[in-house]
Design an enzyme around this catalytic site. Structure first.
Site, PDB file in Angstrom:
ATOM      1  N   GLY A 317       0.851  -1.194   0.000  1.00 40.44           N
ATOM      2  CA  GLY A 317       0.000   0.000   0.000  1.00 40.44           C
ATOM      3  C   GLY A 317       0.873   1.226   0.000  1.00 40.44           C
ATOM      4  O   GLY A 317       1.014   1.945  -0.995  1.00 40.44           O
ATOM      5  N   TYR A 363       1.939   8.123  15.458  1.00 39.80           N
ATOM      6  CA  TYR A 363       3.095   7.212  15.476  1.00 39.80           C
ATOM      7  C   TYR A 363       4.415   7.901  15.785  1.00 39.80           C
ATOM      8  O   TYR A 363       5.467   7.254  15.746  1.00 39.80           O
ATOM      9  CB  TYR A 363       3.263   6.527  14.105  1.00 39.80           C
ATOM     10  CG  TYR A 363       2.039   5.878  13.528  1.00 39.80           C
ATOM     11  CD1 TYR A 363       1.423   4.793  14.170  1.00 39.80           C
ATOM     12  CD2 TYR A 363       1.499   6.310  12.323  1.00 39.80           C
ATOM     13  CE1 TYR A 363       0.310   4.183  13.613  1.00 39.80           C
ATOM     14  CE2 TYR A 363       0.384   5.698  11.764  1.00 39.80           C
ATOM     15  CZ  TYR A 363      -0.203   4.644  12.412  1.00 39.80           C
ATOM     16  OH  TYR A 363      -1.294   4.039  11.855  1.00 39.80           O
ATOM     17  N   CYS A 390      -6.163  22.525  17.880  1.00 44.16           N
ATOM     18  CA  CYS A 390      -6.044  22.840  19.304  1.00 44.16           C
ATOM     19  C   CYS A 390      -5.377  21.699  20.074  1.00 44.16           C
ATOM     20  O   CYS A 390      -5.983  21.072  20.938  1.00 44.16           O
ATOM     21  CB  CYS A 390      -7.417  23.138  19.873  1.00 44.16           C
ATOM     22  SG  CYS A 390      -8.244  24.423  18.947  1.00 44.16           S
ATOM     23  N   GLU A 391      -4.153  21.402  19.706  1.00 42.03           N
ATOM     24  CA  GLU A 391      -3.367  20.326  20.337  1.00 42.03           C
ATOM     25  C   GLU A 391      -1.905  20.725  20.200  1.00 42.03           C
ATOM     26  O   GLU A 391      -1.465  21.057  19.101  1.00 42.03           O
ATOM     27  CB  GLU A 391      -3.505  19.011  19.546  1.00 42.03           C
ATOM     28  CG  GLU A 391      -4.819  18.305  19.636  1.00 42.03           C
ATOM     29  CD  GLU A 391      -4.905  17.359  20.826  1.00 42.03           C
ATOM     30  OE1 GLU A 391      -3.842  16.999  21.368  1.00 42.03           O
ATOM     31  OE2 GLU A 391      -6.023  17.022  21.196  1.00 42.03           O
TER      32      GLU A 391
END
Ligand SMILES: *Cc1c(COP(=O)(O)O)cnc(C)c1O
Length: 463
Positions: A317, A363, A390-391
């Protein structure tokens, strides 16, 4: 997500496009007169017409990667029983992309109803489709049976019984592969090999569940056992991990031939082939190297056991979709933040972030970027590219040496975003998800148009 850990100031700039398969950028990306183009189209023109953020796929590049896998497997297995390549649709699937895969001779590995429907809209019939998943719904199983999918990849005993029952009720026979776990887990540079299997996927070879499942399929009149399947992880660089898993699968196959006199015709070795995201990432083995190694293992196993050659398939993929795509962002606010010893880190905010690329937050993945609307300058500044969510973990590029004269309105290109970018995108903070453009021979077109505020509000019954 680890936060505010003091990391050393790292100064790495992205390499310029090199038109090479191993490079960070799709092969039809160039910088001319200071401006980067993709598939012969200037990024500045793309952004003027389509806005940012936007994913741009170099169509020729993605087709070339698909074709290269297909040819490598065909060549390596021509003296055995042949091979198929199934593109893992979860990396990124649209009807347009599925058509490219069909034209290049690949099948598609799906794991939901919508992925199956998307593939059929691209002209696929069941023969070149597989259905995966550890919790397939009755609707998905029924639809896949009607389509006549090449195989169901069965993940548990309960699912085996469910597929058997639904097939029986419809007077059909389902072709099944059993997904077995070999004790090999891999990802990134490392792989581990254990006897136990503490994860949700597959039927364990060591505990004997895989063998039990084989016997149960052979006993079920509505199931036909066509193959064994093994997928050991993702972003795997170490070819030994594939070898070790392949040995276990081939061993199980010859045991079944010996004990039950049943010749399992097919083996699927899954996906997981690594790509490069930054210049410090190792260059992974080529499709030809992987194909050659897999064929070697299969050949050795059949020589030792006298079993017939199996038909082999794989499911890449990331290694097809990932390197073919770049995300274009516009620079907004720029802020210099003091960190220590009178040093500072420059925070450059762009108009997307974790909603269009969750991989850094999920990850801890690293990416890189280049400014693409103006030539890159000599002087660089220690920079972190952050999103607009907002992080504080909303980071696109952790550590980058970026042009010191970067300013609001500049366009940044982040390479290798084609796999698990748009397909994992969210509407966090109610941001519309970016669209996906195909660029080829100086032309661009939408593959998936961008969302707008109305698209989001259409689902809100009180709006
Ligand atoms: C995710 C997955 C793939 C594709 O993995 P890549 O890392 O994108 O190559 C293939 N097969 C199965 C069963 C998967 O779960």
């Amino acid at each position: 997500m680890e936060q505010s850990k003091e990391s050393p100031l790292v100064n790495i700039s992205a390499s310029e496009p090199q038109q090479s398969y191993e490079g960070l950028w799709p092969t039809n990306v160039k910088r001319e007169n200071g401006v980067i183009s993709i598939g012969g189209v200037l990024t500045t023109d793309i952004v003027r017409t389509y806005g940012t953020p936007v994913y741009v796929i170099d169509e020729e590049d993605m087709r070339m990667r698909a074709r290269r896998w297909k040819n490598a497997m065909d060549d390596a297995f021509s003296s055995l029983a042949g091979a198929d390549v199934f593109y893992a649709g979860k990396a990124f699937l649209s009807v347009g992309v599925a058509k490219w895969m069909r034209e290049e001779g690949l099948g598609i590995d799906t794991c939901s109803l919508a992925e199956l429907v998307t593939a059929t809209k691209a002209g696929y019939t069941g023969e070149m489709l597989g259905l995966h998943g550890n919790n397939k719904s009755i609707e998905e199983i029924t639809y896949a049976l009607e389509l006549g999918v090449k195989h169901f990849v069965i993940d548990s005993l309960a699912e085996l019984d469910l597929v058997a029952r639904i097939a029986q009720e419809n007077n059909m026979i389902a072709n099944v592969m059993l997904r077995v776990t070999t004790g090999v887990h891999a990802g990134g540079h490392e792989y581990i090999s254990t006897a136990h299997e503490d994860q949700k996927f597959g039927l364990s070879v060591t505990t004997g569940v895989a063998r039990l499942a084989i016997e149960r399929v052979l006993d079920a009149s509505s199931l036909r056992l066509v193959g064994l399947h093994s997928h050991i992880g993702s972003q795997i660089l170490n070819i030994n991990a594939f070898k070790e898993a392949a040995d276990v699968v081939m061993g199980l196959r010859s045991q079944v031939l010996h004990d039950l006199n049943y010749d399992i015709r097919e083996i699927d070795f899954g996906g997981g082939y690594a790509i490069r995201y930054t210049d410090i990432d190792e260059v992974p083995p080529t499709p030809e190297e992987y194909a050659h190694e897999l064929a070697k293992i299969v050949r050795e196993s059949i020589c030792q056991t006298g079993a017939s050659a199996p038909h082999v398939s794989i499911e890449p993929g990331r290694s097809i979709a990932g390197p073919s795509c770049v995300t274009l962002y516009s620079v907004g606010t720029i802020k210099d933040v003091a960190i220590a010893d009178e040093k500072h880190r420059r925070y450059v905010s762009i108009d997307g972030g974790m909603s269009d690329n969750i991989r850094p937050a999920l990850y801890g993945s690293n990416y890189t970027a280049l400014r693409c609307n103006r030539a890159s300058s000599e002087e660089k500044e220690v920079t972190r590219i952050v999103g607009k969510h907002c992080e504080s973990g909303d980071i696109v590029v952790h550590d980058l040496a970026l042009d010191k004269d970067v300013q609001a309105g500049d366009i940044l290109a982040v390479p290798a975003t084609g796999a698990y970018g748009r397909s994992m995108a969210s509407n966090y903070n109610m941001l519309p998800r970016p669209g996906v453009i195909a660029a080829k021979d100086g032309q661009v077109r939408w593959l998936v148009r961008c969302e707008n505020v109305n698209d989001l509000l259409n689902l809100d019954v009180d709006a």
